[in-house]
Write an enzyme that holds these catalytic residues in place. Structure first.
Site, short mmCIF file in Angstrom:
data_model
loop_
_atom_site.label_atom_id
_atom_site.label_comp_id
_atom_site.label_asym_id
_atom_site.label_seq_id
_atom_site.Cartn_x
_atom_site.Cartn_y
_atom_site.Cartn_z
N HIS A 101 0.83 -1.20 0.00
CA HIS A 101 0.00 0.00 0.00
C HIS A 101 0.87 1.25 0.00
O HIS A 101 2.07 1.19 0.29
CB HIS A 101 -0.94 0.02 1.21
CG HIS A 101 -0.23 0.09 2.54
ND1 HIS A 101 0.41 -1.00 3.10
CD2 HIS A 101 -0.04 1.12 3.40
CE1 HIS A 101 0.95 -0.65 4.25
NE2 HIS A 101 0.69 0.64 4.46
N ARG A 255 5.05 6.77 13.55
CA ARG A 255 4.92 7.30 12.18
C ARG A 255 4.22 8.65 12.17
O ARG A 255 3.21 8.84 12.85
CB ARG A 255 4.13 6.32 11.32
CG ARG A 255 4.21 6.64 9.83
CD ARG A 255 3.35 5.69 9.02
NE ARG A 255 1.99 6.20 8.91
CZ ARG A 255 0.96 5.49 8.45
NH1 ARG A 255 1.14 4.24 8.08
NH2 ARG A 255 -0.24 6.03 8.37
C1 SIN Z 1 3.26 1.36 7.61
O1 SIN Z 1 2.54 0.66 6.90
O2 SIN Z 1 3.23 2.58 7.53
C2 SIN Z 1 4.25 0.70 8.57
C3 SIN Z 1 5.39 0.10 7.85
C4 SIN Z 1 6.22 -0.78 8.71
O3 SIN Z 1 5.76 -1.17 9.80
O4 SIN Z 1 7.34 -1.11 8.32
#
Ligand code: SIN
Length: 264
Positions: A101, A255
């Protein structure tokens, strides 16, 4: 000074490790532009050894767009633009699920950039895969490229409806990057269910082809994690996939995602 930065490519398709800078101190204007240029060139930047607090993390995000406050996920208690990406020892599922995604494509404007900061990282496993969507578009036949440029796609947050403005947006299937003008495929299996003017059933064959094509191994690069590593990626340029290959271990990151706002 940005001249002392060391930039090492990650793979042929995308990504660079950038060393020799500290993001905890505020960057000079020229350094911000250099960072944006490097992201435009490599699409994924890996910055080791960055000790960040939540406020600095959001400030860094603001260099690339408008911090997004997720309407459906619980944010950090003190900083609403920070999401915890957590898999505990007893959890089976990862935060983003096991599918390719781009982040937050169900809004208008869509996400520009995500900045993921590693905190607790298993000794092996938990890598993030990325796939270059410029290459994915450029490797299609000219006739299919022409057709795709006439189409828009519906992006909807899973479990929500196209009528909910927080959860749905219509975007061109081929998007020109605002900084480079380069064309990228802009559909992904997490959020896109159909082309505009077609049913989901009518859209499915072509979408399934695109979902498989756009993550071919030659478009990919792989990022391993260390505590205090910041990885920055451009959601208009790449898709990503978080590996779920570290059963019984904890992985925790934070994030920040920013929406496209004209600065990058
Ligand atoms: C995400 O999908 O933003 C997280 C990616 C990850 O956990 O490496």
């Amino acid at each position: 000074m940005s001249d002392s930065w060391k930039v090492t490519p990650v793979s042929a398709a995308l990504g660079a490790v950038v060393e020799g800078l500290s993001l905890s101190a505020s960057l000079a204007g020229a350094e911000v532009e250099r960072l944006r240029d490097l992201l435009a060139q490599h699409h994924v930047l890996v910055l080791p050894d960055q000790e960040l607090n939540e406020d600095t993390h959001v400030e860094l995000g603001s260099l690339f767009g408008t911090p997004y406050l997720h309407p459906f996920l619980t944010a950090h208690p003190d900083q609403p633009a920070v999401l915890e990406v957590l898999k505990n020892e007893t959890d089976e599922a990862t935060f983003g699920g096991e599918y390719w995604h781009a982040d937050i494509t169900f809004t208008s404007p869509p996400a520009a950039v995500s900045l993921l900061h590693g905190l607790e990282i298993p000794p092996l496993g938990g890598d993030t895969l990325f796939a270059n969507q410029f290459l994915a578009f450029e490797r299609l036949s000219p006739r299919l490229q022409e057709l795709l440029e006439t189409l828009d796609a519906h992006h909807t947050y899973p479990g929500m409806t196209e009528e909910d403005p927080r959860a749905h947006a219509l975007h061109p299937v081929v998007r020109r990057h605002p900084r480079s003008g380069r064309r990228a495929l802009f559909v992904n299996p997490a959020f896109v269910s159909r082309f505009d003017g077609m049913t989901a059933e009518e859209s499915r064959p072509l979408l399934e082809f695109l979902f498989e094509h756009q993550v071919r191994p030659e478009f990919q690069g792989r990022v391993s994690w260390r505590p205090n590593q910041l990885t920055i990626w451009d959601n208009r340029a790449v898709q990503h996939y978080a590996m779920n290959d570290y059963p019984g271990q904890r992985r925790r990151l934070q994030r920040v995602t920013v929406l496209e706002s004209g600065v990058f």
